[in-house]
Design a protein around this motif. Structure first.
Motif, short mmCIF file in Angstrom:
data_model
loop_
_atom_site.label_atom_id
_atom_site.label_comp_id
_atom_site.label_asym_id
_atom_site.label_seq_id
_atom_site.Cartn_x
_atom_site.Cartn_y
_atom_site.Cartn_z
N LEU A 1 7.34 -20.69 -41.92
CA LEU A 1 6.85 -20.36 -40.57
C LEU A 1 7.48 -21.23 -39.49
O LEU A 1 7.26 -21.01 -38.30
CB LEU A 1 5.33 -20.57 -40.51
N ALA A 2 8.29 -22.23 -39.91
CA ALA A 2 8.85 -23.17 -38.93
C ALA A 2 9.59 -22.45 -37.81
O ALA A 2 9.45 -22.81 -36.64
CB ALA A 2 9.77 -24.17 -39.64
N ALA A 3 10.37 -21.42 -38.16
CA ALA A 3 11.15 -20.72 -37.13
C ALA A 3 10.23 -20.09 -36.09
O ALA A 3 10.52 -20.10 -34.88
CB ALA A 3 12.04 -19.66 -37.77
N PHE B 1 -1.31 -20.99 -28.05
CA PHE B 1 -0.11 -21.10 -28.89
C PHE B 1 -0.26 -20.10 -30.02
O PHE B 1 -1.06 -20.29 -30.94
CB PHE B 1 0.00 -22.53 -29.44
N LEU B 2 0.46 -18.98 -29.95
CA LEU B 2 0.28 -17.90 -30.94
C LEU B 2 1.60 -17.59 -31.63
O LEU B 2 2.64 -17.44 -30.96
CB LEU B 2 -0.20 -16.63 -30.24
N LEU B 3 1.56 -17.50 -32.94
CA LEU B 3 2.78 -17.12 -33.65
C LEU B 3 2.95 -15.60 -33.60
O LEU B 3 1.96 -14.88 -33.48
CB LEU B 3 2.69 -17.58 -35.12
N HIS B 4 4.15 -15.17 -33.65
CA HIS B 4 4.48 -13.73 -33.76
C HIS B 4 4.01 -12.90 -32.56
O HIS B 4 3.43 -11.83 -32.74
CB HIS B 4 3.90 -13.15 -35.06
N ARG B 5 4.21 -13.36 -31.37
CA ARG B 5 3.94 -12.52 -30.20
C ARG B 5 4.94 -11.36 -30.20
O ARG B 5 6.14 -11.60 -30.45
CB ARG B 5 4.16 -13.31 -28.91
N ALA C 1 15.87 -27.48 -34.91
CA ALA C 1 14.42 -27.69 -34.80
C ALA C 1 13.70 -27.07 -36.00
O ALA C 1 12.73 -27.64 -36.53
CB ALA C 1 13.90 -27.09 -33.49
N THR C 2 14.18 -25.92 -36.47
CA THR C 2 13.56 -25.27 -37.63
C THR C 2 13.72 -26.16 -38.86
O THR C 2 12.77 -26.36 -39.63
CB THR C 2 14.18 -23.88 -37.87
#
Ligand code: HEM
Length: 410
Positions: A275-277, A334-338, A364-365
């Motif tokens: 999920l880092a990316a 802060f939401l993943l996968h917008r 960063a990943t």
């Protein structure tokens, strides 16, 4: 809006997002009298400015003082100095047609394929830095031990800086960036700029005789117009340091701040380091290192019913555009996968779109994945020190703790 919006105020440096929200609703095109600037805060307007180089020029070299660092005596000296050396064009501060020619010359060195080829080496460097953190017997610091040395080592390798010059290279780039962007001392900055120009000059001469696989060798070769001139190449190498080091360091630091504040996000990431990316992508929207850019109007321009005169300095606030509720659902979450995450403006938009974006994301990943796997309980061990710049958002230091049981690299 009352005349109390100050980009440089300590409250704004600590947390600019409440002021951005006020600007967007009360004065989306805000004129600050001192310094004389127009601050643009809504997504659509920021994007329109960035995508309109005919009316909003990037050639801001004539600015006498730096509105972002009023205390700095000669803050924009580097671009100023370089723009005075005739015939040297600097990618970041040039307009078409010069920009088009330069961009074409350097783009071939930054294709996604070339950057992806660096990924294994970037992961090795990250693993080694985490090994060193686990082995060290002194208190650890996220910025000093990982977020800063990672991009510095990577850019040194990309440019083919010999390992024995790594310490010099690191010192020069630190001094340059400190002085240039965050109000650090001037004399070491000037000395380092001279040293680094001289270093690149000699490196370029050597590579002409004996080319290698590095970026400098690639950029000095090419047919006719493709190759960069000596000074174009020196200024481009310096630009890479100025544009690519602190920004990437702060992307890693800002992502970790978001994680420290959100236990559920941390759990998700440690359970699924892949999920880092996605965490990096949302950090670019949510808390981007590059909060504002600068342009100068070439003609009178009307934007959202406000007329800006010709020759005015304009600050498109990326950090605000990326939180505009007209563009983002729940912008302060802060939401993943917008679904529309690709629309963020963290890397700019249009002709100056960040040439190093793929590299920054890979670095960063790699850092976040390595932390999730090997330092899963990393936590702050003291207050962070913020960079005191309204345009560069991030940390100078963040003491951390973690359990020093060695979880081997995969
Ligand atoms: C998180 C990391 C980064 C962020 C947030 C960032 C942000 C930006 C932004 C907003 C621009 C557009 C400037 C403008 O329109 O005036 C830009 C341009 C640029 N960036 Fe980055 N950058 C990052 C990393 C890097 C890296 C790693 C490199 C290279 C090693 C790099 C090299 C450049 C260059 C050369 C330009 C100028 C492009 C042009 O003018 O055509 N950046 N960057």
């Amino acid at each position: 809006m009352s005349h109390d919006f100050d980009l440089n105020s300590p409250e704004n440096i600590a947390d600019p997002y409440p002021s951005y929200a006020r600007l967007r609703t009360e004065a989306p095109i805000y004129h600050s009298a001192d310094p004389d600037l127009w601050i643009i805060s809504r997504y659509d307007d920021v994007r329109a400015v960035l995508r309109d180089p005919d009316r909003f020029s990037s050639d801001v070299g004539g600015l006498e003082s730096d509105p972002f660092n009023p205390g700095l005596e000669m803050p924009r000296w580097l671009t100023g100095l370089l723009s005075r050396i005739s015939a040297v064009r600097v990618l970041l501060t040039s307009d078409p047609p010069d920009h088009t020619i330069l961009r074409r010359k350097v783009s071939r060195a930054f294709t996604p394929r070339r950057m992806a080829a660096w990924e294994p080496r970037i992961r090795e460097v990250t693993t080694r830095l985490v090994d060193d953190m686990l082995a060290a017997d002194h208190p650890a610091d996220l910025v000093h031990d990982l977020a800063a040395p990672l991009p510095t080592t990577v850019i040194a390798e990309l440019l083919g800086v010999p390992t024995e010059r790594n310490d010099d290279f690191k010192r020069w780039s630190d001094n340059l960036i400190n002085g240039l962007l965050t109000g650090g001392p001037r004399i070491p900055m000037v000395r380092s700029a001279i040293a680094i120009s001289w270093f690149f000059l000699r490196t370029i001469r050597r590579r002409r005789r004996d080319p290698g696989e590095d970026l400098i060798s690639l950029l000095i070769t090419g047919e006719g117009d493709e190759a960069l001139s000596q000074w174009e190449l020196i200024t481009f190498c310096i630009l890479l340091l100025a544009a690519g080091l602190e920004t990437t360091t702060n992307l890693i630091a800002n992502a970790m701040l978001a994680i420290f504040d959100r236990p559920v996000l941390r759990q998700q990431l440690c359970a699924n380091p892949e999920l880092a990316a996605a965490v990096v992508a949302e950090t670019l929207r949510f808390d981007n290192p590059a909060q504002g850019l600068m342009r100068v109007t070439r003609t009178e321009v009307t934007l959202s019913d406000i007329t800006i005169p010709a020759g005015a300095y304009v600050i498109p606030l990326i950090g605000s555009a990326n939180r505009d509720p007209d563009r983002w659902a729940d912008p302060d979450e802060f939401l993943l996968h917008r679904p529309n995450l690709g629309e963020h403006l963290a890397f700019g938009s249009g002709i100056h779109y960040c040439i190093g974006n793929a590299l920054a994301r890979i670095e960063a990943t790699a850092a976040l994945e390595e932390i999730a796997r090997r330092l899963p309980d990393m936590a702050p061990a003291g207050t962070p020190t913020r960079i005191t710049s309204p345009v560069l958002r991030g940390l100078r230091s963040q003491p951390i703790t973690f359990t020093r049981t060695k979880i081997p690299a995969r």
